[in-house]
Design a protein around this motif. Structure first.
Motif, PDB file in Angstrom:
ATOM      1  N   ALA A  62       0.837  -1.205   0.000  1.00 20.76           N
ATOM      2  CA  ALA A  62       0.000   0.000   0.000  1.00 20.76           C
ATOM      3  C   ALA A  62       0.871   1.254   0.000  1.00 20.76           C
ATOM      4  CB  ALA A  62      -0.928  -0.014   1.210  1.00 20.76           C
ATOM      5  N   GLU A  63       1.936   1.247   0.800  1.00 15.15           N
ATOM      6  CA  GLU A  63       2.863   2.388   0.830  1.00 15.15           C
ATOM      7  C   GLU A  63       3.500   2.607  -0.532  1.00 15.15           C
ATOM      8  OE1 GLU A  63       4.366   2.310   5.485  1.00 15.15           O
ATOM      9  OE2 GLU A  63       5.747   1.787   3.866  1.00 15.15           O
ATOM     10  N   GLU A  64       3.944   1.501  -1.159  1.00 14.22           N
ATOM     11  CA  GLU A  64       4.581   1.600  -2.473  1.00 14.22           C
ATOM     12  C   GLU A  64       3.627   2.125  -3.537  1.00 14.22           C
ATOM     13  OE1 GLU A  64       7.696  -2.093  -1.704  1.00 14.22           O
ATOM     14  OE2 GLU A  64       6.358  -2.177  -3.431  1.00 14.22           O
ATOM     15  N   SER A 114      -3.928   5.966   3.249  1.00 14.11           N
ATOM     16  CA  SER A 114      -5.030   5.746   4.200  1.00 14.11           C
ATOM     17  C   SER A 114      -5.322   4.259   4.444  1.00 14.11           C
ATOM     18  CB  SER A 114      -6.296   6.442   3.700  1.00 14.11           C
ATOM     19  OG  SER A 114      -6.698   5.873   2.471  1.00 14.11           O
ATOM     20  N   PHE A 115      -4.650   3.364   3.731  1.00 14.19           N
ATOM     21  CA  PHE A 115      -4.913   1.928   3.887  1.00 14.19           C
ATOM     22  C   PHE A 115      -4.240   1.389   5.144  1.00 14.19           C
ATOM     23  CE2 PHE A 115      -5.861  -2.324   2.753  1.00 14.19           C
ATOM     24  CZ  PHE A 115      -4.765  -3.096   3.077  1.00 14.19           C
ATOM     25  N   LYS A 116      -5.027   0.739   5.992  1.00 17.05           N
ATOM     26  CA  LYS A 116      -4.508   0.053   7.176  1.00 17.05           C
ATOM     27  C   LYS A 116      -5.143  -1.333   7.210  1.00 17.05           C
ATOM     28  CE  LYS A 116      -2.127   3.430   8.858  1.00 17.05           C
ATOM     29  NZ  LYS A 116      -0.768   3.461   8.396  1.00 17.05           N
ATOM     30  N   PRO A 117      -4.360  -2.387   7.019  1.00 17.87           N
ATOM     31  CA  PRO A 117      -4.944  -3.733   7.029  1.00 17.87           C
ATOM     32  C   PRO A 117      -5.477  -4.093   8.418  1.00 17.87           C
ATOM     33  CG  PRO A 117      -2.559  -3.850   6.950  1.00 17.87           C
ATOM     34  CD  PRO A 117      -2.926  -2.409   6.822  1.00 17.87           C
ATOM     35  N   SER A 118      -6.621  -4.740   8.434  1.00 22.79           N
ATOM     36  CA  SER A 118      -7.229  -5.176   9.697  1.00 22.79           C
ATOM     37  C   SER A 118      -7.497  -6.676   9.613  1.00 22.79           C
ATOM     38  CB  SER A 118      -8.538  -4.434   9.922  1.00 22.79           C
ATOM     39  OG  SER A 118      -9.476  -4.802   8.918  1.00 22.79           O
ATOM     40  N   GLU A 119      -7.905  -7.268  10.718  1.00 20.96           N
ATOM     41  CA  GLU A 119      -8.244  -8.696  10.713  1.00 20.96           C
ATOM     42  C   GLU A 119      -9.411  -8.962   9.756  1.00 20.96           C
ATOM     43  OE1 GLU A 119      -5.207 -10.077  12.909  1.00 20.96           O
ATOM     44  OE2 GLU A 119      -6.777 -11.374  12.137  1.00 20.96           O
ATOM     45  N   GLY A 120     -10.384  -8.049   9.719  1.00 16.55           N
ATOM     46  CA  GLY A 120     -11.520  -8.197   8.807  1.00 16.55           C
ATOM     47  C   GLY A 120     -11.081  -8.162   7.356  1.00 16.55           C
ATOM     48  N   TRP A 121     -10.208  -7.185   7.011  1.00 19.18           N
ATOM     49  CA  TRP A 121      -9.696  -7.099   5.652  1.00 19.18           C
ATOM     50  C   TRP A 121      -8.943  -8.380   5.300  1.00 19.18           C
ATOM     51  CZ3 TRP A 121      -4.657  -7.573   4.072  1.00 19.18           C
ATOM     52  CH2 TRP A 121      -4.442  -7.384   2.704  1.00 19.18           C
ATOM     53  N   LEU A 122      -8.105  -8.841   6.227  1.00 18.50           N
ATOM     54  CA  LEU A 122      -7.303 -10.038   5.972  1.00 18.50           C
ATOM     55  C   LEU A 122      -8.190 -11.259   5.765  1.00 18.50           C
ATOM     56  CD1 LEU A 122      -4.536 -11.335   5.692  1.00 18.50           C
ATOM     57  CD2 LEU A 122      -4.529 -11.657   8.168  1.00 18.50           C
TER      58      LEU A 122
END
Length: 138
Positions: free
Chosen positions: A15-17, A22-30
């Motif tokens: 996401a940084e690259e 604003s992207f932050k991975p969460s358990e739900g996303w994973l």
């Protein structure tokens, strides 16, 4: 090591690259990512890990073509056996916190089932009856 931590770290790096600040991975996303891409845990097979790939590559290069010259694909089978523990009880159960979960010895009663398939998937039956008759499992 659980798959969650490395995957979330990699997702954050990608996401940084890509400039997605604003992207932050969460358990739900994973969880949704793993479901969408059919990623799950699997048992690591000790047997498969011990195979020397040089030996198998050599076998394929030297012998496989000779074997396939003599037999039609419909007559070449891969066969194995599977044990079905039909009286096996679960080894996990719901319990209250602090309560001990004890049980008896697990049943070892089982039947062994031969399984075979030929290369061209025509469904031709392998002659496994001789193996069953010789087997001491029944």
């Amino acid at each position: 090591m659980p798959i969650s931590w490395p995957m979330m770290t990699m997702a954050e790096k990608f996401a940084e690259e890509l400039g997605l600040t604003s992207f932050k991975p969460s358990e739900g996303w994973l969880g949704k990512f793993k479901q969408r891409h059919h990623i799950n845990y699997g048992k690591i097979s000790e047997e498969a890990r011990s195979v020397d790939t040089n030996v198998t590559r050599d076998w394929i290069n030297r012998l496989w073509s000779k074997l396939t010259e003599k037999y039609a694909p419909t007559d070449i089978f891969n066969a194995d056996k599977a044990g079905i523990f039909y009286k096996l009880t679960p080894d996990k159960s719901l319990k209250f916190k602090g309560e001990k979960c004890v049980g008896g010895k697990l049943s070892e009663e089982h039947i062994t089932v031969p399984v075979a398939a030929n290369i061209d998937s025509t469904g031709k039956k392998a002659d496994v009856n001789r193996q069953i008759e010789k087997s001491a499992v029944f």
